[in-house]
Design an enzyme around this catalytic site. Structure first.
Site, PDB file in Angstrom:
ATOM      1  N   ASP A  13     -40.049  45.269 -60.214  1.00  0.00           N
ATOM      2  CA  ASP A  13     -41.087  45.105 -61.236  1.00  0.00           C
ATOM      3  C   ASP A  13     -41.253  43.656 -61.693  1.00  0.00           C
ATOM      4  O   ASP A  13     -41.583  43.393 -62.848  1.00  0.00           O
ATOM      5  CB  ASP A  13     -40.800  46.009 -62.462  1.00  0.00           C
ATOM      6  CG  ASP A  13     -40.528  47.435 -62.044  1.00  0.00           C
ATOM      7  OD1 ASP A  13     -41.269  47.926 -61.194  1.00  0.00           O
ATOM      8  OD2 ASP A  13     -39.570  48.048 -62.557  1.00  0.00           O
ATOM      9  N   LYS A  16     -44.492  41.321 -58.049  1.00  0.00           N
ATOM     10  CA  LYS A  16     -44.668  40.898 -56.648  1.00  0.00           C
ATOM     11  C   LYS A  16     -46.082  41.184 -56.134  1.00  0.00           C
ATOM     12  O   LYS A  16     -46.645  40.385 -55.402  1.00  0.00           O
ATOM     13  CB  LYS A  16     -43.669  41.639 -55.739  1.00  0.00           C
ATOM     14  CG  LYS A  16     -42.230  41.327 -56.048  1.00  0.00           C
ATOM     15  CD  LYS A  16     -41.297  42.114 -55.165  1.00  0.00           C
ATOM     16  CE  LYS A  16     -41.208  43.595 -55.497  1.00  0.00           C
ATOM     17  NZ  LYS A  16     -40.592  43.938 -56.772  1.00  0.00           N
ATOM     18  N   GLY A  40     -44.226  50.301 -56.724  1.00  0.00           N
ATOM     19  CA  GLY A  40     -45.491  50.426 -57.431  1.00  0.00           C
ATOM     20  C   GLY A  40     -46.035  49.027 -57.631  1.00  0.00           C
ATOM     21  O   GLY A  40     -45.634  48.335 -58.551  1.00  0.00           O
ATOM     22  N   HIS A  41     -46.900  48.607 -56.729  1.00  0.00           N
ATOM     23  CA  HIS A  41     -47.409  47.234 -56.812  1.00  0.00           C
ATOM     24  C   HIS A  41     -48.824  47.245 -57.386  1.00  0.00           C
ATOM     25  O   HIS A  41     -49.724  47.841 -56.836  1.00  0.00           O
ATOM     26  CB  HIS A  41     -47.355  46.571 -55.429  1.00  0.00           C
ATOM     27  CG  HIS A  41     -45.948  46.319 -54.981  1.00  0.00           C
ATOM     28  ND1 HIS A  41     -45.615  45.824 -53.758  1.00  0.00           N
ATOM     29  CD2 HIS A  41     -44.781  46.490 -55.632  1.00  0.00           C
ATOM     30  CE1 HIS A  41     -44.295  45.703 -53.670  1.00  0.00           C
ATOM     31  NE2 HIS A  41     -43.769  46.121 -54.805  1.00  0.00           N
ATOM     32  N   GLN A 223     -38.935  46.669 -54.634  1.00  0.00           N
ATOM     33  CA  GLN A 223     -37.746  46.657 -55.509  1.00  0.00           C
ATOM     34  C   GLN A 223     -37.230  45.211 -55.646  1.00  0.00           C
ATOM     35  O   GLN A 223     -38.030  44.293 -55.563  1.00  0.00           O
ATOM     36  CB  GLN A 223     -36.653  47.597 -55.001  1.00  0.00           C
ATOM     37  CG  GLN A 223     -37.021  49.083 -55.077  1.00  0.00           C
ATOM     38  CD  GLN A 223     -37.826  49.580 -53.901  1.00  0.00           C
ATOM     39  OE1 GLN A 223     -37.483  49.318 -52.773  1.00  0.00           O
ATOM     40  NE2 GLN A 223     -38.879  50.311 -54.164  1.00  0.00           N
TER      41      GLN A 223
HETATM   42  P1  IMP Z   1     -34.745  55.368 -55.662  1.00  0.00           P
HETATM   43  O1  IMP Z   1     -35.191  54.128 -54.961  1.00  0.00           O
HETATM   44  O2  IMP Z   1     -35.878  56.286 -56.016  1.00  0.00           O
HETATM   45  O3  IMP Z   1     -33.636  56.053 -54.928  1.00  0.00           O
HETATM   46  O4  IMP Z   1     -34.123  54.937 -57.076  1.00  0.00           O
HETATM   47  C1  IMP Z   1     -32.917  54.204 -57.186  1.00  0.00           C
HETATM   48  C2  IMP Z   1     -32.996  53.216 -58.324  1.00  0.00           C
HETATM   49  O5  IMP Z   1     -33.939  52.205 -58.010  1.00  0.00           O
HETATM   50  C3  IMP Z   1     -33.456  53.805 -59.657  1.00  0.00           C
HETATM   51  O6  IMP Z   1     -32.776  53.125 -60.695  1.00  0.00           O
HETATM   52  C4  IMP Z   1     -34.937  53.472 -59.711  1.00  0.00           C
HETATM   53  O7  IMP Z   1     -35.438  53.396 -61.026  1.00  0.00           O
HETATM   54  C5  IMP Z   1     -34.916  52.109 -59.046  1.00  0.00           C
HETATM   55  N1  IMP Z   1     -36.187  51.762 -58.405  1.00  0.00           N
HETATM   56  C6  IMP Z   1     -36.659  52.212 -57.223  1.00  0.00           C
HETATM   57  N2  IMP Z   1     -37.850  51.647 -56.935  1.00  0.00           N
HETATM   58  C7  IMP Z   1     -38.127  50.812 -57.937  1.00  0.00           C
HETATM   59  C8  IMP Z   1     -39.209  49.894 -58.185  1.00  0.00           C
HETATM   60  O8  IMP Z   1     -40.159  49.733 -57.401  1.00  0.00           O
HETATM   61  N3  IMP Z   1     -39.137  49.188 -59.346  1.00  0.00           N
HETATM   62  C9  IMP Z   1     -38.090  49.304 -60.198  1.00  0.00           C
HETATM   63  N4  IMP Z   1     -37.056  50.130 -60.005  1.00  0.00           N
HETATM   64  C10 IMP Z   1     -37.079  50.869 -58.881  1.00  0.00           C
END
Ligand code: IMP
Length: 431
Positions: A13, A16, A40-41, A223
């Protein structure tokens, strides 16, 4: 530079999507190399706001080719939805979207398992996005996954799918939860292969050709390094290699193909989901950052925790990922805070450390050591040059650059495309 990587240096977040959008205009190809629809871009173009979870951000640039590389986990439901929604807004992806035949597929049961595993973790839940990311990468690593190429061939599909489901059903049985029905998953996903077919390609070949032909390729990380499966705050991480190190594995381009590594940091820090966050601020300052910065997850809508700039986290990301330059995002959000804090080191059991410890318990016990800076009242939205910023903001930015040890080459001061300060020559030496 022909091959550029843009990636997050914090816990995701960082903004990017906005930088990718700016650079996509100068790129021939935009490529996702890891992660999936957990991203989520957000990109704002004029009055239009686009949120993409799976498609590369180049999708909204007419004329840009978009590649979903083999390292991504592809959720066809999300892919179809995004392609259709863009089509409804007049953006056609035919002939300019390529999905790797080797990418693993997020199946409905992976999403179900993501939620079931979170429930089973109880108090230790990771706070995942429920997009099936962990279970899909889990299947990939234990060699029971289903790839895009399998979806195209019914006999292979029928052979592979039960193997994936069998293992998950064993876990569900131990938890006394209802099993996944292979037939129901088959029914639900029938037709996916045919719908995907026009987009499927050997993207390794597409990318090698483009690279050898000197095309400008933008690698879009999702991420951030704080969530990297190796370098992040394990186990509170996602399941992929989020930084540029993930590119060779996730695309098939050789490591030496990468020419430029642009790290993205926010002027403060946020985190969504569970896990340690030493500089979290639960008081009025953190609350203000959340409100001013609209800090809600673009994928899940969850409010993000906010806190001060964590120099230990960002410095480590700059060092491990070989950052050439940094884009500093959302500086405008800090307007109105009387005092700004920047964490320069951690203190653990009375000892100062400047690298994050391996164990979560230790990281939770770390006390941030802060340097404080005076804030500013001015709205920064109109600043287009470094000298347009108030002197206190200039000092703050210089301090972050010194801490990171690499040049800040761009500062964003608002969500709209034009609200940024380019610093191609670097930050001017004198104030
Ligand atoms: P997962 O990727 O859904 O397995 O989540 C694992 C961890 O990564 C959790 O803490 C999510 O909130 C975090 N996470 C996954 N994708 C994002 C992102 O695009 N932005 C921020 N946090 C993310």
């Amino acid at each position: 530079m022909p091959v550029t990587c843009v990636f997050g240096m914090q816990w995701g977040d960082e903004g990017k999507g906005r930088i990718v959008d700016l650079l996509a205009a100068e790129s021939d190809l935009v490529v996702r190399y890891q992660g999936g629809a957990n991203a989520g871009h957000t990109v704002v173009v004029g009055e239009e706001r686009y949120v993409l979870h799976l498609l590369p951000s180049g999708a909204i640039q007419p004329g840009t080719t978009n590649v979903i590389g083999n390292g991504v986990v592809v959720d066809p439901e999300v892919l179809f939805h995004e392609v259709d929604s863009l089509a409804a807004r007049g953006i056609d992806l035919s002939g300019r979207l390529f999905v790797s035949d080797r990418a693993h597929v997020v199946m409905p049961h992976h999403k179900r398992m993501d939620e079931a595993l979170e429930k089973l973790r109880g108090d230790d839940a990771l706070g995942t996005t429920s997009r099936g990311i962990g279970p899909t990468y889990g299947d990939k690593v234990r060699r029971a996954g289903l790839r895009v190429a399998d979806l195209l061939e019914p006999s292979r599909y029928e052979d592979v799918l039960p193997k994936s489901i069998e293992a998950w059903n064993a876990i569900l049985a131990r938890a006394e939860m209802a099993p996944i029905d292979v037939g129901a998953v088959m029914d639900e996903t029938r037709g996916w292969g045919e719908r995907l077919r026009p987009f499927v390609a050997d993207t390794v070949a597409v990318l090698l050709d483009a690279w050898r032909g000197g095309k400008r390729i933008l690698m879009e990380g999702a991420q951030g390094v704080g969530l990297d499966v190796d370098h992040g705050t394990y186990p509170y991480v996602t399941s992929s290699t989020t930084g540029p190190a993930g590119i060779p594995a996730g695309t098939g381009l050789p490591p030496r193909a990468l020419d430029r590594i642009l790290g993205i940091v926010k002027a403060y820090t946020t985190r969504v989901g569970a896990g340690p966050f030493p500089t979290r601020d639960t008081g009025p300052s953190g609350q203000r950052m959340g409100e001013q910065g609209h800090e809600f997850g673009a994928t899940t809508g969850r409010p993000r925790d906010c806190g001060w700039f964590d120099g230990v986290l960002a410095k480590r990301a700059a060092a491990t990922q070989g950052v050439d330059a940094v884009a500093l995002m959302k500086l405008d959000v800090l307007s109105g805070l009387e005092e700004l804090k920047v964490c320069t080191t951690y203190e653990l059991d009375g000892t100062r450390i400047d690298a994050p410890p391996a164990w979560t318990g230790d990281l939770e016990a770390c006390v941030p050591v802060y340097e404080t800076f005076p804030g500013w009242e001015e709205d920064l939205g109109g600043a287009r040059q470094f000298h347009d910023l108030p002197a206190t903001a200039q000092t703050y930015v210089r301090a972050l650059q010194d801490l990171l040890g690499c040049p800040i080459e761009m500062i964003s001061v608002g969500a709209e495309r034009e609200r940024f300060i380019p610093l191609d020559e670097g930050i001017p030496v004198s104030v």
